[in-house]
Design a protein around this motif. Sequence first.
Motif, PDB file in Angstrom:
ATOM      1  N   SER A  62     -88.696  41.692  -6.050  1.00 29.59           N
ATOM      2  CA  SER A  62     -87.398  41.393  -6.653  1.00 29.59           C
ATOM      3  C   SER A  62     -86.898  42.608  -7.421  1.00 29.59           C
ATOM      4  O   SER A  62     -87.679  43.480  -7.808  1.00 29.59           O
ATOM      5  N   TRP A  63     -85.589  42.637  -7.614  1.00 27.09           N
ATOM      6  CA  TRP A  63     -84.962  43.690  -8.406  1.00 27.09           C
ATOM      7  C   TRP A  63     -84.627  43.153  -9.791  1.00 27.09           C
ATOM      8  O   TRP A  63     -84.160  42.025  -9.932  1.00 27.09           O
ATOM      9  N   TYR A  64     -84.863  43.985 -10.789  1.00 29.43           N
ATOM     10  CA  TYR A  64     -84.412  43.636 -12.132  1.00 29.43           C
ATOM     11  C   TYR A  64     -83.332  44.650 -12.522  1.00 29.43           C
ATOM     12  O   TYR A  64     -83.601  45.853 -12.620  1.00 29.43           O
ATOM     13  N   GLY A 112     -80.975  44.130 -15.206  1.00 35.53           N
ATOM     14  CA  GLY A 112     -80.495  44.057 -16.589  1.00 35.53           C
ATOM     15  C   GLY A 112     -79.011  43.748 -16.649  1.00 35.53           C
ATOM     16  O   GLY A 112     -78.514  42.861 -15.948  1.00 35.53           O
ATOM     17  N   GLU A 116     -94.651  47.276 -11.022  1.00 37.37           N
ATOM     18  CA  GLU A 116     -93.227  47.604 -10.982  1.00 37.37           C
ATOM     19  C   GLU A 116     -93.027  49.106 -10.914  1.00 37.37           C
ATOM     20  O   GLU A 116     -93.862  49.886 -11.362  1.00 37.37           O
ATOM     21  N   SER A 144     -89.613  52.104 -11.245  1.00 34.16           N
ATOM     22  CA  SER A 144     -88.278  52.174 -11.854  1.00 34.16           C
ATOM     23  C   SER A 144     -87.588  53.485 -11.524  1.00 34.16           C
ATOM     24  O   SER A 144     -88.231  54.476 -11.157  1.00 34.16           O
TER      25      SER A 144
END
Length: 400
Positions: free
Chosen positions: A34-36, A38, A83, A85
């Motif tokens: 999944s993508w986070y 914000g 994760e 980033s």
Amino acid sequence: MPTSSISPSSVTLMEGSDITLECRTSGIPSPDVSWYLGNLVTSYQQQYNLKQHYTTLKMINVSSNDTGKTVLCIAENIVGENESSVILVVHFPPKITFLDQAVLDHHWCIPFSVRGNPKPKLIWFYEGAVLNETDFIWTSIHIAFDSEHHGCLQLDSPTHLNNGQYTLLAKNDYGTDERTVSAHFMQDPCIGTSSVISNDDDSASPLHHVSNGSNTPSSSEMGSDAVIIGMTKIPVIENPQYFRSTNNMLKSDTFVHHIKRHNIVLKRELGEGAFGKVFLAECYNLCPDQDKILVAVKALKEASENARKDFHREAELLTNLQHEHIVKFYGVCVEGDPLIMVFEYMMHGDLNKFLRAHGPDAVLMADGQNNRPAELTPSQMLHIATQNMTKYPYFITIKK
């Protein structure tokens, strides 16, 4: 443990561009991905390919508000979570989001806020000309984060000479932006009245006369055919050839030194004479061996044509008065109004007041105070008298 990685690993792009990020994952059992995002402002689209164990995130028309934000790709299974980033670096032209009128804090402050990436270069203009920053006028950034910068144009003790239009120009490789604000710090001393704010020990000027009951000649007593220089009455010949006459104190090649207005920084008012108000000031670039010196500045009170003629005539006359025991005249500033004369600053005031304060009259002038100045000795008074008398042969020579 599952793994995840994003490509490209770093993102730098122009505002309004599109970009696609790809996140690849691995692990046993196959992790969920999944993508986070914000509080991402930019619109985006997500696609998943579970068989190939990757997902893509397409960002459309990237917003400058998203610069510095972090995008996460998260891989998770029963064993654990991992994760990766990437930080978005969005380049965009400067934007001045705030510029307001000057406010008085510790110093005067013209507040501003600027956005831009890369960091914009800030240039100030005063009345259309580039403002050279000094120890008295400078840019201060108070808060800076990501692509936003909040600060002030700080002014230390500005005067009416600093009133006017201030323009902020912000520029980087992608563009420019500018805004203008009007600033008012102090009323023009030639308009209205104001009180003398200096103390007795520091109120000195070649054109500030305090009679204290003495017979100091006033302009009304002397008539229109004289000008006052210090405490001396100098006759002026009224005729069209005044500036080139060989029968008076002016030389045919008189050259009056002109001083730039931005080199004069007023500190406080010293007093008021017949022709205008007098200020204590700092003058830059006047002496080759000093960055700045204290001077006394006389601002012309009246701006009529006759007053301007008298001003220029007096300036030429004063330029020719060069003697070690005569208050030095440095020059004039005629860039705009008011017209200004710049003199040597005499720390101890005019000679008449100094002598009275250190003589028999000291008791009266002390006004009941116990710490009155000590009286001058006979040898000291003789020394002062001798210095004073050396001027008169000089006057005779320059009038020939």
